[in-house]
Design a protein around this motif. Structure first.
Motif, PDB file in Angstrom:
ATOM      1  N   ASP A   1       0.410  -1.031  -0.093  1.00 26.23           N
ATOM      2  CA  ASP A   1       0.358  -0.164   0.063  1.00 26.23           C
ATOM      3  C   ASP A   1       0.930   1.446  -0.523  1.00 26.23           C
ATOM      4  OD1 ASP A   1      -2.158  -1.754   0.305  1.00 26.23           O
ATOM      5  OD2 ASP A   1      -2.363  -1.408   1.646  1.00 26.23           O
TER       6      ASP A   1
ATOM      7  N   LYS B   1       3.914   3.774  -0.777  1.00 28.45           N
ATOM      8  CA  LYS B   1       4.926   4.288  -1.254  1.00 28.45           C
ATOM      9  C   LYS B   1       6.930   4.204  -0.567  1.00 28.45           C
ATOM     10  CE  LYS B   1       4.417   6.156  -5.252  1.00 28.45           C
ATOM     11  NZ  LYS B   1       3.572   7.419  -5.802  1.00 28.45           N
TER      12      LYS B   1
ATOM     13  N   TYR C   1       9.440  -8.458  -4.499  1.00 27.45           N
ATOM     14  CA  TYR C   1       8.709  -6.814  -3.827  1.00 27.45           C
ATOM     15  C   TYR C   1       9.813  -6.690  -2.670  1.00 27.45           C
ATOM     16  CZ  TYR C   1       6.013  -2.848  -4.621  1.00 27.45           C
ATOM     17  OH  TYR C   1       5.141  -1.506  -4.406  1.00 27.45           O
TER      18      TYR C   1
ATOM     19  N   THR D   1      12.368   1.245  -3.217  1.00 23.79           N
ATOM     20  CA  THR D   1      11.538   0.543  -3.725  1.00 23.79           C
ATOM     21  C   THR D   1      12.203  -0.733  -4.996  1.00 23.79           C
ATOM     22  OG1 THR D   1       9.739   1.611  -2.812  1.00 23.79           O
ATOM     23  CG2 THR D   1       8.920  -0.297  -4.575  1.00 23.79           C
TER      24      THR D   1
ATOM     25  N   ASP E   1       9.180   4.139  -8.066  1.00 25.19           N
ATOM     26  CA  ASP E   1       7.977   5.009  -7.812  1.00 25.19           C
ATOM     27  C   ASP E   1       7.245   3.846  -9.218  1.00 25.19           C
ATOM     28  OD1 ASP E   1       7.581   6.487  -5.820  1.00 25.19           O
ATOM     29  OD2 ASP E   1       6.931   8.484  -7.061  1.00 25.19           O
ATOM     30  N   ALA E   2       8.584   3.524 -10.167  1.00 28.94           N
ATOM     31  CA  ALA E   2       8.172   2.854 -11.831  1.00 28.94           C
ATOM     32  C   ALA E   2       8.001   1.152 -10.399  1.00 28.94           C
ATOM     33  CB  ALA E   2       9.368   2.564 -11.989  1.00 28.94           C
TER      34      ALA E   2
ATOM     35  N   HIS F   1       6.539   0.946  -7.163  1.00 31.43           N
ATOM     36  CA  HIS F   1       5.568   0.730  -7.118  1.00 31.43           C
ATOM     37  C   HIS F   1       4.579   0.208  -8.061  1.00 31.43           C
ATOM     38  CE1 HIS F   1       2.787   1.859  -3.970  1.00 31.43           C
ATOM     39  NE2 HIS F   1       2.438   2.670  -4.763  1.00 31.43           N
ATOM     40  N   ASN F   2       4.266   1.326  -9.308  1.00 32.74           N
ATOM     41  CA  ASN F   2       3.605   1.668  -9.883  1.00 32.74           C
ATOM     42  C   ASN F   2       3.083   0.503 -10.648  1.00 32.74           C
ATOM     43  OD1 ASN F   2       3.100   4.095  -9.215  1.00 32.74           O
ATOM     44  ND2 ASN F   2       4.564   4.758 -11.148  1.00 32.74           N
ATOM     45  N   ARG F   3       4.357  -0.843 -10.701  1.00 35.82           N
ATOM     46  CA  ARG F   3       4.195  -1.344 -12.040  1.00 35.82           C
ATOM     47  C   ARG F   3       3.421  -2.901 -11.176  1.00 35.82           C
ATOM     48  NH1 ARG F   3       3.295  -4.282 -15.499  1.00 35.82           N
ATOM     49  NH2 ARG F   3       4.711  -6.586 -16.428  1.00 35.82           N
TER      50      ARG F   3
ATOM     51  N   LEU G   1       1.820  -2.451  -8.938  1.00 37.96           N
ATOM     52  CA  LEU G   1      -0.090  -1.477  -8.243  1.00 37.96           C
ATOM     53  C   LEU G   1      -0.575  -2.531  -9.553  1.00 37.96           C
ATOM     54  CD1 LEU G   1      -0.407   1.574  -7.316  1.00 37.96           C
ATOM     55  CD2 LEU G   1      -0.333  -0.378  -6.058  1.00 37.96           C
ATOM     56  N   GLU G   2       0.036  -2.393 -11.093  1.00 37.44           N
ATOM     57  CA  GLU G   2      -0.575  -2.826 -12.387  1.00 37.44           C
ATOM     58  C   GLU G   2      -1.004  -4.532 -12.234  1.00 37.44           C
ATOM     59  OE1 GLU G   2       1.090  -2.941 -16.735  1.00 37.44           O
ATOM     60  OE2 GLU G   2       1.743  -1.391 -15.509  1.00 37.44           O
TER      61      GLU G   2
ATOM     62  N   GLU H   1      -3.755  -5.004  -9.755  1.00 38.61           N
ATOM     63  CA  GLU H   1      -5.281  -4.746 -10.150  1.00 38.61           C
ATOM     64  C   GLU H   1      -5.621  -5.154 -11.231  1.00 38.61           C
ATOM     65  OE1 GLU H   1      -8.044  -2.364 -11.849  1.00 38.61           O
ATOM     66  OE2 GLU H   1      -7.035  -2.282  -9.376  1.00 38.61           O
TER      67      GLU H   1
END
Lengths: 886, 389
Positions: free
Chosen positions: A49, A51, A86, A96, A111-112, A114-116, A118-119, A122
């Motif tokens: 959850d 960052k 991770y 991260t 962040d990349a 983190h975002n990956r 999340l993707e 999802e």
């Protein structure tokens, strides 16, 4: 998603911890409190959850206190086709890192990464479901909030046959949008929201405004129309004014001519009336004269008649007066006779009374004397009796003793000397003190019992002495003598004979007394002595008084009875005299009455005579006076003259009236009056209309230029806008309502369809715990347990025991976890792990054991991670991988 | 008399402006606020424009054949602005009270606001009396005013016979009302008899009859163009033919030469479209694009046909866009019959499944037909389409 390994460092109180997990099945992580079991789960959540740059509270909270270190978490995961590592470090040396190992190697940081991650989550997993399936002890027993989890929906959809009826997240998002859209037009409960209500109210208000403006304009137009009419009428009315004035002028002239004739009519009428009036006066004067002559004549006649009447009535009156005088005389004589008789009768009565009284006094006096005499006798007898000591008993005793003595003497004498004295001449002797007379031939004999003393006159005293010798006889004699002496002494007599005399005398005295008493009683009769004396006294007094009064009336020795007879005779005489007097009085009254009648009549006649005389004089005088002014002939002539004048005046009047009638004065006046009234009315109308006109003008001026038509148009425009707006809004509202209704119904149906597999799974696990009869009811929207039928009857979830609630909450999570994970052999794992953190503290050992079996079954389908501080609690889970910490 | 007139006509040459139906103070309630204000203001501007025209054209006078004001009950401000606009006239200007502003006791011409401020060259024709026009020798004007909203009798007829102001004067008759031959209601007592006008012109009792009331410029048949409605100088409604103009009239001998001059800019347009697909929507869009002076154009669209949800959404976009530029753009509800229903393409484009799909199917079934339920269902479908897109 499968977690194969978690490592933490400097996380809360944990320095380092590294745990390998069984990716398909149950992993039980044992360890004492505080060793970091829960931190493992929390760390994994933070890793997903937050960052590395986050400085939010949850991150700050895991920073070890008082140590200059940075929290670090690393997880090895399998998600869908991905296998990856991770890791994150927060607070210090933030980093991260995502290392994807399969299917294609990738290395990302910051962040990349983190975002990956999340993707991937999802796309391949369901983070919300993962959170919901985590069960934490100490947080109140709660059911898993899995109702909206897309992966569960998809899994259930697939389980229900894969028709896609469940829709999934996209559909539910649309449903959410529809609900939001609906809330623009309705409240939650389906009522109109304030905005729409206000619009409706506003429309009402605007319609009211339109009506009001319309009304005002209409009134204004009416006023303008009225004003126009008034002005037109004013013109008409003003045009009438001169015309009416002409009419009035013409009519005035006509009326004036008629008025001239009227005046003539009036004059002739007046003359005619005056002549008539004079005629009436002349006739009246003449008639009055005729009447006056008549009156004078009749008055004289009346006077004569009355005078004759009075004269003829005079002798009768005198006779009546004489009769009254006679009657008075006769009556007075009768009265005198009556008085004399009454006087005589009075005398007679007094004589009788006197005599009567005297006899009464004599009687009282005689009775009184008798009483006095009797009382004297009684007194004497009583005195004797009081002195007398003898009574019959004493006498009888004396007699007895004397007899005894005589006997004793006899006996004594028989032996005893006796003394015998024989008187040669009568001589007085005293024997033993007893005076006696000794007569020659009569010897005095005395037994000598004792001493005997005999005194013979003044000659000698002889004593005979007896010796002291006693015999019985002598004793008896002595005793008798003594006794007799005592008795005689008591009886105050000297001898027996005297005793007898005394007793006789006594009897005589008693008789005398009793007789005297009898006499006294008779004389007293009903009175006592004082009363009798008093009566006597009074009689004496009255008598004395009466005697004085009637002195001289009493004829010497007249007896009472005679006096009475005479008195009665005198009373009879009085009665006769009174009767005569009454008769005479009656005769007098009759005579007086007759006289009064005659006298009254005389007075009346005198009065009438006076009146008649006055009237005769007055009428004669008046006639004389009248005739002095006008003779009877003159009056008669005057009547004739005036009669002729009346006739000529009537003729003149008739001529004038006829002329007036032909001129039609009513019509002429009516026309003039009408014209005048018309003029008044027209002028009044003009005034009224001018006032009305001014008022209307003012109204028009005031109201006319408020821009009413503009305002009406504006209000109408607003109404139309609002109506259009409302119309379209209502259409939209109807549309959204319809859409919402159908969506709700379909959604409900869909939920009902795919709730089946979930329910089936929960019940399958529940049967392991509670046996074959169990029935667990699931809410189709929230997926929460509604009721549990564990022992025959359904019980709401909230009413179940703590242990049962806890068990069902865990079973439901296991069922979810098992459902969203593909069946074995389906390839890549898509489901999420179920984390049970120190649960089942309320469950008994039997249930714990059975629960272990349920865990085992669920572990076949999904990854289950159990954190516990009591290793024994999960002993029943067969095939579990156990990791012991510490 | 007639002979004298005809003689003098020969030497006459005069020019004037014939206008009518200014309707000052009219509220275009159907317009949005902004356009409504402009619409109101433009009427006053038009009056000034007429004054300029009179000057430019060398007109001797101006006649306004009734309905100068929209109502006798206009706001004082309207009267003030009217007086202000009228003060720009440099020639005699004759105003005739019409049915909207009759010379009744509430007449705007009887108010202090008017009476005190009215420019001296402005004359209200209060009765049918011939008036010589100052500066135009040989010409007289005479008007039959409305004295009430309920006129009883031909308001113009009395003007033909009225005593002339001078020998041989050419009479311009000013009237207001509907000419019987143009009226559907032949029983209306206020109708102006066309035959009477033709007679008057033929007999030389009127050189020109300037009519008002009808907002479309109209010539009365058989009058040789000497009896006309000028139309309104600023259009007020749909269905007006050749509005926005005034007439410049020349009395030259026996004939009138009329020129038309545009004054107003407002246009009221009603247009029908058959819409049966996106192509038709595009046609409509192009038509709208081509309309000039959109800010003074009021459009009412009669839309018929059947559109898919996609085409309908497109139509909505087009209308929404154009509403921003037009003074007003609305659909003509009474004349519209547009069915919006999803077609296969619409539905294929929607990514819906599960219960949403079922909902869609049910609504489609309901949307068939023309009843109220079908209308609601179509709206609901459109909504679903919009929300799901």
């Amino acid at each position: 998603m499968r977690i194969t390994r978690i490592s933490v460092r400097d996380f809360r109180g944990v320095d380092t911890l590294d745990v390998e997990l069984n990716p398909s099945g149950v992993t039980i992580i044992e360890g004492r409190n505080g060793i970091g079991k829960t931190s493992l789960a929390d760390a994994f959540m933070l890793l997903l959850d937050y960052k590395d740059s986050s400085s939010s509270k949850p991150i700050k909270d895991v920073q070890p206190i008082g140590r200059d270190v940075a929290p670090f978490v690393e997880a090895h995961l399998t998600i869908g086709p991905y296998r990856l590592v991770y890791r994150k470090q927060w607070v210090k040396g933030r980093k991260t890192e995502l290392e994807i190992i399969e299917p294609r190697h990738e290395q990302l940081v910051g962040d990349a990464a983190h975002n990956r991650m999340l993707e991937i989550l999802e796309k391949e997993s369901d983070a919300d479901l993962f959170r919901a399936l985590r069960y934490q002890q100490g947080v109140a027993i709660s059911q898993a909030a899995v109702g909206q989890a897309p992966s569960l929906i998809a899994a259930l959809d697939a389980a229900a046959g894969g028709t896609g009826t469940a829709g999934g997240a996209r559909q539910d998002a649309l449903f959410e949008r529809v609900e939001q859209e609906r809330l623009k037009y309705f409240t939650e409960k389906g009522a109109l929201p304030v905005g729409r209500k206000n619009k409706a109210a506003q429309l009402e208000e605007l319609l009211g405004e339109v009506a009001a403006f319309g009304d005002r304009i209409r009134k204004l137009e009416d006023a303008a129309e009225r004003q126009r009419r008034i002005e037109s009428e004013l013109l008409d009315l003003k045009a009438q004014v001169p015309e009416i004035a002409g009419q009035i002028n013409d009519s005035t002239k006509t009326v004036e001519a008629i008025e001239e004739v009227e005046r003539r009519v009036e004059r002739t009428r007046h003359e005619h009336e005056r002549a008539g009036s004079e005629l009436r006066e002349a006739v009246t004067a003449r008639d009055a004269r005729v009447q006056l002559v008549g009156v004078a004549a009749s008055a004289a006649e009346m006077l004569a008649t009355l005078e004759a009447d009075i004269a003829s009535a005079a002798p009768g009156l005198e006779a009546a007066k004489a009769a009254v005088a006679d009657a008075v005389q006769t009556r007075d004589a009768a009265r005198a006779a009556l008085a004399l008789a009454e006087q005589e009768a009075g005398k007679r009565r007094r004589v009788v009374e006197l005599l009567d009284l005297r006899r009464e006094r004599d009687q009282f006096r005689e009775r009184h004397e008798r009483v006095i005499a009797a009382e004297a006798t009684i007194e004497a007898a009583e005195q004797f009796l009081a002195r007398c000591a003898l009574d019959d008993a004493l006498l009888r005793e004396i007699d007895q003793v004397a007899d005894t003595l005589a006997v004793a003497r006899g006996r004594a004498a028989a032996g005893k000397p006796r003394f015998v004295l024989e008187a040669l001449q009568p001589v007085h002797v005293v024997v033993n003190g007893e005076d006696r007379t000794a007569e020659p031939g009569v010897p005095l004999e005395e037994i000598v019992t004792g001493e005997v003393e005999v005194i013979i006159g003044d000659v000698a005293r002889v004593s005979v002495l007896r010796p002291e010798s006693t015999s019985d006889a002598e004793d008896d004699l002595a005793r008798a003598e003594k006794r007799l002496a005592e008795l005689l002494n008591t009886a105050r007599v000297t001898s027996q004979s005297e005793a007898h005399d005394v007793v006789r005398e006594r009897s005589l005295q008693e008789t005398e007394r009793d007789n005297a008493r009898q006499r006294r009683e008779e004389a007293l009769f009903d009175l006592d002595l004082p009363q009798l004396a008093a009566k006597l006294g009074r009689a004496e007094e009255r008598l004395a008084a009466l005697a004085e009064e009637a002195a001289g009336e009493l004829a010497g020795d007249e007896l009472l009875e005679e006096a009475r007879v005479r008195a009665q005779e005198a009373e009879a005489t009085v009665r006769d005299a009174r009767s005569v007097e009454a008769d005479r009085q009656t005769a007098l009254a009759a005579a007086e009455s007759a006289l009064r009648v005659l006298e009254d009549r005389g007075i009346e006649q005198q009065t009438r005579l006076g009146g008649a005389r006055l009237e005769a004089e007055r009428s004669a005088h008046e006639l004389e006076e009248q005739r002095g002014v006008n003779s009877d002939d003159a009056l008669e002539k005057s009547v004739e003259l005036v009669t002729k004048r009346v006739a000529s005046a009537a003729e003149a009047r008739k001529a004038a009236e006829s002329e007036l009638a032909s001129g039609d004065p009513e019509t002429a006046r009516a026309m003039l009056e009408n014209a005048q009234k018309l003029q008044e009315r027209v002028l009044a109308d003009i005034r009224a209309r001018e006032i009305e006109s001014a008022e209307t003008r003012k109204h028009l001026e005031l109201e006319g230029h408020e821009g009413l038509s503009d305002r009406l148009a504006e209000a109408r425009a607003k109404v139309e806008d609002l109506q259009r707006d409302l119309g379209s809004e209502n259409a939209r509202a109807a549309a959204v309502e319809r859409l919402h209704a159908i969506l709700c119904a379909k959604r409900e149906q869909a939920h009902q369809a795919y709730i089946g597999p979930f329910r089936e799974k929960v019940n399958a696990y529940a049967r392991i715990l509670y046996g074959p009869q169990v029935d667990i009811e699931i809410d189709p929207l929230s997926f929460e347990v509604v009721t549990g039928t564990l022992n025959g009857s359904p019980v709401p979830f909230a009413s179940l025991s703590g242990g049962e609630k806890e068990q069902l909450a865990v079973l439901a999570r296991l069922a979810c976890g098992a459902l969203v994970s593909p069946s074995p052999g389906d390839g890549a794992p898509r489901g999420v792990p179920v984390i049970i953190d120190d649960a089942l503290g309320y469950s008994d050992p039997d249930r714990l054991e059975k629960l272990g079996a349920a865990f085992g079954v669920a572990g076949k389908d999904c990854q289950v991670i159990v954190l516990t501080c009591e290793p024994g609690r999960y002993r029943g889970v067969g095939g579990a991988t156990v990791v012991s910490l510490g | 008399m007639t002979a004298t007139r005809l003689t003098s006509v020969l030497s006459l040459m005069v020019k004037f402006i014939h206008t009518a139906d200014w309707h000052l103070g009219m509220q275009a309630h159907f317009l949005p606020d902004e356009a409504r204000a402009r619409f109101a203001q433009d009427r006053f501007d038009a009056v000034r424009r007429i004054a300029e025209l009179a000057h430019e054209e060398g007109c001797a006078f101006v006649v306004v054949s009734g309905d100068v004001f929209d109502s006798n009950h206009v706001d004082r401000q309207v009267v003030a602005k009217a007086v202000d606009a009228l003060s720009s006239f440099s020639v005699p200007t004759f105003l005739l009270p019409g049915n909207h502003d009759p010379l009744d006791p509430s007449s705007v011409y009887r108010t202090a606001a008017w009476g005190e401020k009215k420019p001296p060259n402005v004359v209200v024709l209060e009765e049918a009396v011939a008036i010589s026009v100052p500066g135009a020798e040989g010409v007289e004007v005479i008007g039959g005013p409305w004295n009430s909203k309920h006129q009883l009798g031909d308001p113009v007829a009395q003007c033909y016979e009225a005593v002339p102001s001078a020998d041989g004067a050419h009479r311009v008759v000013i009237g207001h009302g509907i000419v019987d031959e143009l009226s559907p209601d032949r029983d209306d007592p206020s109708l102006i008899r066309a035959e009477g006008m033709r007679g008057a012109i033929k007999e030389g009792k009127a050189a020109y009859i300037a009519l008002g009331d009808r907002h479309s410029a109209t010539e009365i048949l058989g009058t040789d163009g000497r009896a006309r409605y000028s139309g309104t100088p600023v259009s007020t409604d749909y269905g007006e033919t050749d509005p926005n103009e005034v007439l410049v009239v020349e009395l030259d001998g026996g004939a009138s030469v009329v020129g038309r001059r545009t004054v107003g800019t407002w246009a009221f347009v009603r247009q029908s479209f058959d819409l049966n697909g996106e192509q038709d929507v595009r046609v409509l869009e192009e038509w709208l694009d081509a309309v000039p002076s959109k800010h003074t154009t009021v459009v009412k669209l009669a839309l018929r046909g059947a559109l898919s949800l996609a085409a309908s959404a497109m139509l909505e976009d087009v209308l929404e866009h154009n509403r921003m530029t037009f003074a007003s753009l609305n659909t003509w509800e009474r004349q519209s019959d547009l069915v919006v229903a999803p077609d296969d393409a619409d539905l294929a484009g929607l990514d819906v499944s599960g219960y949403v799909r079922e909902t869609l199917d049910e609504l489609r079934a309901e949307a068939v037909g023309s009843g109220g339920q079908a209308v609601v269902a179509r709206e609901a479908l459109s909504l679903l389409y919009r929300l799901a897109r």
